[in-house]
Design an enzyme around this catalytic site. Sequence first.
Site, PDB file in Angstrom:
ATOM      1  N   TYR A 110       0.860  -1.184   0.000  1.00  0.00           N
ATOM      2  CA  TYR A 110       0.000   0.000   0.000  1.00  0.00           C
ATOM      3  C   TYR A 110       0.894   1.231   0.000  1.00  0.00           C
ATOM      4  O   TYR A 110       1.877   1.302   0.746  1.00  0.00           O
ATOM      5  CB  TYR A 110      -0.902   0.045   1.240  1.00  0.00           C
ATOM      6  CG  TYR A 110      -1.703   1.327   1.335  1.00  0.00           C
ATOM      7  CD1 TYR A 110      -2.937   1.437   0.711  1.00  0.00           C
ATOM      8  CD2 TYR A 110      -1.189   2.441   2.018  1.00  0.00           C
ATOM      9  CE1 TYR A 110      -3.656   2.635   0.763  1.00  0.00           C
ATOM     10  CE2 TYR A 110      -1.903   3.628   2.072  1.00  0.00           C
ATOM     11  CZ  TYR A 110      -3.134   3.716   1.442  1.00  0.00           C
ATOM     12  OH  TYR A 110      -3.822   4.905   1.502  1.00  0.00           O
ATOM     13  N   GLU A 198      -3.302   7.700  -4.185  1.00  0.00           N
ATOM     14  CA  GLU A 198      -3.221   6.382  -3.543  1.00  0.00           C
ATOM     15  C   GLU A 198      -3.035   5.269  -4.560  1.00  0.00           C
ATOM     16  O   GLU A 198      -3.691   5.265  -5.614  1.00  0.00           O
ATOM     17  CB  GLU A 198      -4.509   6.134  -2.739  1.00  0.00           C
ATOM     18  CG  GLU A 198      -4.549   4.776  -2.038  1.00  0.00           C
ATOM     19  CD  GLU A 198      -5.869   4.545  -1.334  1.00  0.00           C
ATOM     20  OE1 GLU A 198      -5.935   4.777  -0.109  1.00  0.00           O
ATOM     21  OE2 GLU A 198      -6.848   4.154  -2.014  1.00  0.00           O
TER      22      GLU A 198
END
Length: 410
Positions: A110, A198
């Site tokens: 992530y 993101e």
Amino acid sequence: MKIHEYQAKELMAAYGLPVPSGIVTDTVEGAVEAARAYLPDKACVIKAQVHSGGRGKAGGVKLARTAEETEQYARQIIGMQLVTKQTGPAGKTVHKVLVTEAVEAEKEYYLSIAGDNENGGLLIIASAEGGTEIEEIAKERPEAIARIPVSATEGFKRYQGVQTVEALGIPEANEKELISLLSGMVKLYLEKDCSLVEINPLVLTKEGHLLCLDAKINFDDNALYRHPELMELRDIAEEDPKEYLASQSDLNYISLDGNIGCLVNGAGLAMATMDIIKSFGGEPANFLDVGGGATAEKVKAAFGILLSDANVQAIFINIFGGIMKCDIIAEGVVTAVREIAPKVPIIVRLEGTNAEKGKQILEESGMAIIPASDMADGARKAVEAAGRFAEENRQKAECAKAGEKEGETA
């Protein structure tokens, strides 16, 4: 402002970030045609394009190995009502899909760039445990999430990239790739006035390279005037219609789940108004700040937005006049009530600049407007009025139903 995954990937690619190839379409036939770029040598992924995470768990992401599977999944996804944790129970209608190449991943990570409110800069947020469970990981094991500050004025530095490499446990062979990727993310964030960039997941492929498998970018609404090119990416179909209308009238509006509409000047007063409504046992239907320089036209527009919400059973107007003059608000209220003729009760509290003049305008209007002496009095009256309105509607519905039954019997 949010954009779709395929749009985010196009922006990332423009900043040198590695993204998989893909084709977006709004038809089943288009999805089958797009899949020909990958089949039969590779599988492809059919991904619902809505402004929400958690699409895979909700059935909005499917792996297709044949043209027949591609057609089947595209038919299932296009037009479906996708319900995720982020959409709420109403869900979102899927209007288009992204057909992209399937990628075999050795490892998922992530990675995101977000605002650092504490230090007035940016944060690299990274975890070696990327994927669909990242929110649960952040709650249950926050130590698994690394946070590395970046100066908004000085920009990204190589040592911050090295810290991220260490936090993720990225292989040494991919260190340059990750540092380059981070540099592009920070540049994109700063140049486009983003509030979030993101990648989840960022994957290490079987071939040994980093790839942005999924992408999400949000922009700061207050900076959009600097980026007309970004406004072209806006998908109104993905937004709450009331919030979109509010933005067109320069109103700060957020939909909530309650039954008492709130029209207030000032964000702090608006939040206090919602709190005091709850303290009297009510539930606010919205946050609506008309701002410090609202005109009668803006007040009328705000009324229309509040009344477009079928859940609203009373409206509480709570104004503390400073720059905003209470008589201007009163004129707007009278105009709106006269032209729109709302059926729900209207409760008004005016205090501050020209308050007495505003109260006089309301009183002389002859409109069925309930005055409040202060904020607490207004909140209490709003909750009580909403309760009466709901009960009256219930009784009317029962009478109508009884009348229908009598007609059937006769």
